[in-house]
Design a protein around this motif. Structure first.
Motif, short mmCIF file in Angstrom:
data_model
loop_
_atom_site.label_atom_id
_atom_site.label_comp_id
_atom_site.label_asym_id
_atom_site.label_seq_id
_atom_site.Cartn_x
_atom_site.Cartn_y
_atom_site.Cartn_z
N UNK A 107 -2.79 1.20 -8.29
CA UNK A 107 -2.23 2.54 -8.46
C UNK A 107 -2.94 3.57 -7.61
N UNK A 108 -3.61 3.12 -6.57
CA UNK A 108 -4.27 3.98 -5.60
C UNK A 108 -4.42 3.19 -4.31
N UNK A 109 -4.53 3.86 -3.19
CA UNK A 109 -4.75 3.15 -1.93
C UNK A 109 -4.11 3.86 -0.75
N UNK A 110 -4.27 3.24 0.39
CA UNK A 110 -3.76 3.80 1.63
C UNK A 110 -2.43 3.17 2.00
N UNK A 111 -1.55 3.94 2.66
CA UNK A 111 -0.26 3.38 3.08
C UNK A 111 -0.44 2.38 4.21
N UNK A 112 0.62 1.61 4.43
CA UNK A 112 0.68 0.65 5.54
C UNK A 112 -0.42 -0.42 5.43
N UNK A 113 -0.83 -0.70 4.22
CA UNK A 113 -1.82 -1.75 3.96
C UNK A 113 -1.23 -2.77 3.00
N UNK A 125 0.79 -1.22 0.00
CA UNK A 125 0.00 0.00 0.00
C UNK A 125 0.83 1.27 0.00
N UNK A 126 2.06 1.20 0.50
CA UNK A 126 2.93 2.38 0.46
C UNK A 126 3.23 2.77 -0.98
N UNK A 127 3.43 1.77 -1.84
CA UNK A 127 3.67 2.02 -3.26
C UNK A 127 2.42 2.62 -3.89
N UNK A 128 1.27 1.97 -3.67
CA UNK A 128 0.01 2.42 -4.25
C UNK A 128 -0.30 3.85 -3.85
N UNK A 129 -0.11 4.16 -2.57
CA UNK A 129 -0.41 5.51 -2.07
C UNK A 129 0.51 6.54 -2.70
N UNK A 130 1.77 6.19 -2.87
CA UNK A 130 2.72 7.13 -3.47
C UNK A 130 2.39 7.39 -4.93
N UNK A 131 1.98 6.36 -5.66
CA UNK A 131 1.57 6.54 -7.05
C UNK A 131 0.36 7.47 -7.13
N UNK A 132 -0.65 7.18 -6.33
CA UNK A 132 -1.87 8.00 -6.34
C UNK A 132 -1.57 9.44 -5.95
N UNK A 133 -0.79 9.63 -4.92
CA UNK A 133 -0.48 10.98 -4.45
C UNK A 133 0.24 11.78 -5.52
N UNK A 134 1.15 11.14 -6.23
CA UNK A 134 1.90 11.83 -7.29
C UNK A 134 0.96 12.24 -8.42
N UNK A 135 0.06 11.36 -8.81
CA UNK A 135 -0.84 11.67 -9.92
C UNK A 135 -1.82 12.77 -9.53
#
Length: 270
Positions: free
Chosen positions: A187-193, A148-158
């Motif tokens: 490509x979206x989501x919450x961190x630490x999940x 989820x850390x990856x997903x959150x970072x992708x979403x936040x950047x976009x």
């Protein structure tokens, strides 16, 4: 070795994946240099076939659930999984080129989106934002973290880059002895999940971003995914792993050293 259904690789296996990743990276570098107006997407597929074969590797796309090409070529409003054929590329088009290769049973997978000639500024920005989101997703990965850390970072950047659509129906994925493995990497989501990030886990991170809606549909060929509103889409992908010293991007020719350094992230390659 599998841990709760997720394949964990040895350093030797990761080294073989690096070999496959270099085949992919070099093939994409060649295609990016060769693509031009007047070519067909089938011409690109022929170049990729020759490059992969001359490297002593095999394609993991060809024959995958019946797919007829060694690359996917997705043009303009086509998001992913476009079939190479007689479509002629024109000045002002963009084309996503998705490529994979296998070396000694281990897979690599990556994609780039390339502009043909001059494109509008909003399209250039879309490509830049999508590629940046991919790298920020990789940079967010650390041993002991979560998918989820990856997903959150992708979403936040976009979201931070503009008013874009984030395609939800297709995700990044685990990769190893198969091209697509657990876990999914949305490509979206919450961190630490999600599953824990550990040494020896290999993941493909691949944001798919549009100038309009996030909604898609599949054409009658049962492969090509397009936006429902006709808006153009970009797609970037890299395969990476985590080592004791940091992230190692197996499909980037420099291992990701330059882009990770720019983001202040330790490089984990050899």
């Amino acid at each position: 070795m599998f841990d709760r259904g997720i394949q964990i690789k040895t350093p030797e296996q990761i080294a073989t994946m690096r070999s496959a990743g270099l085949v992919v990276g070099r093939t994409l570098e060649l295609l990016t240099a060769e693509v031009r107006a007047g070519m067909t997407t089938s011409d690109l597929d022929t170049i990729a076939r020759d490059a992969i074969a001359s490297a002593g590797a095999t394609s993991n796309f060809l024959g995958y659930h019946g797919f007829p090409g060694v690359i996917c070529t997705s043009v303009n409003d086509e998001v992913v999984h476009g079939i190479p054929g007689d479509r002629v590329l024109r000045d002002g088009d963009i084309v996503s080129i998705d490529c994979g290769a296998v070396v000694d049973g281990w897979h690599g997978d990556a994609a780039v989106t390339v502009a043909i000639g001059e494109v509008p500024d909003e399209v250039t920005a879309l490509l830049r934002a999508t590629e940046d989101a991919m790298w920020r997703g990789i940079a967010a990965a650390t041993i002991g973290g979560r998918v989820g850390d990856i997903s959150h970072a992708v979403e936040t950047a976009i979201v931070g880059a503009g008013d874009y659509g984030i395609v939800e129906g297709y995700t990044g994925h685990g990769i190893g002895t198969e091209m697509h493995q657990a876990p999914d990497v949305p490509n979206y989501g919450k961190p630490r999940r999600g599953p824990k990030l550990v040494k020896g886990l290999a993941l493909a991170v691949e944001p798919m971003v549009t100038l309009g809606t996030h909604q898609t549909r599949t054409l009658a060929d049962d492969w090509t995914v397009v936006t429902t509103d006709g808006s153009w889409a970009a797609h970037f992908e890299n395969t990476f792993t985590l080592t004791d010293t940091g992230a190692w991007v197996l499909t980037a020719l420099d291992g990701g050293r330059e882009r990770l350094a720019a983001l202040g992230v330790p490089y984990g390659g050899d």
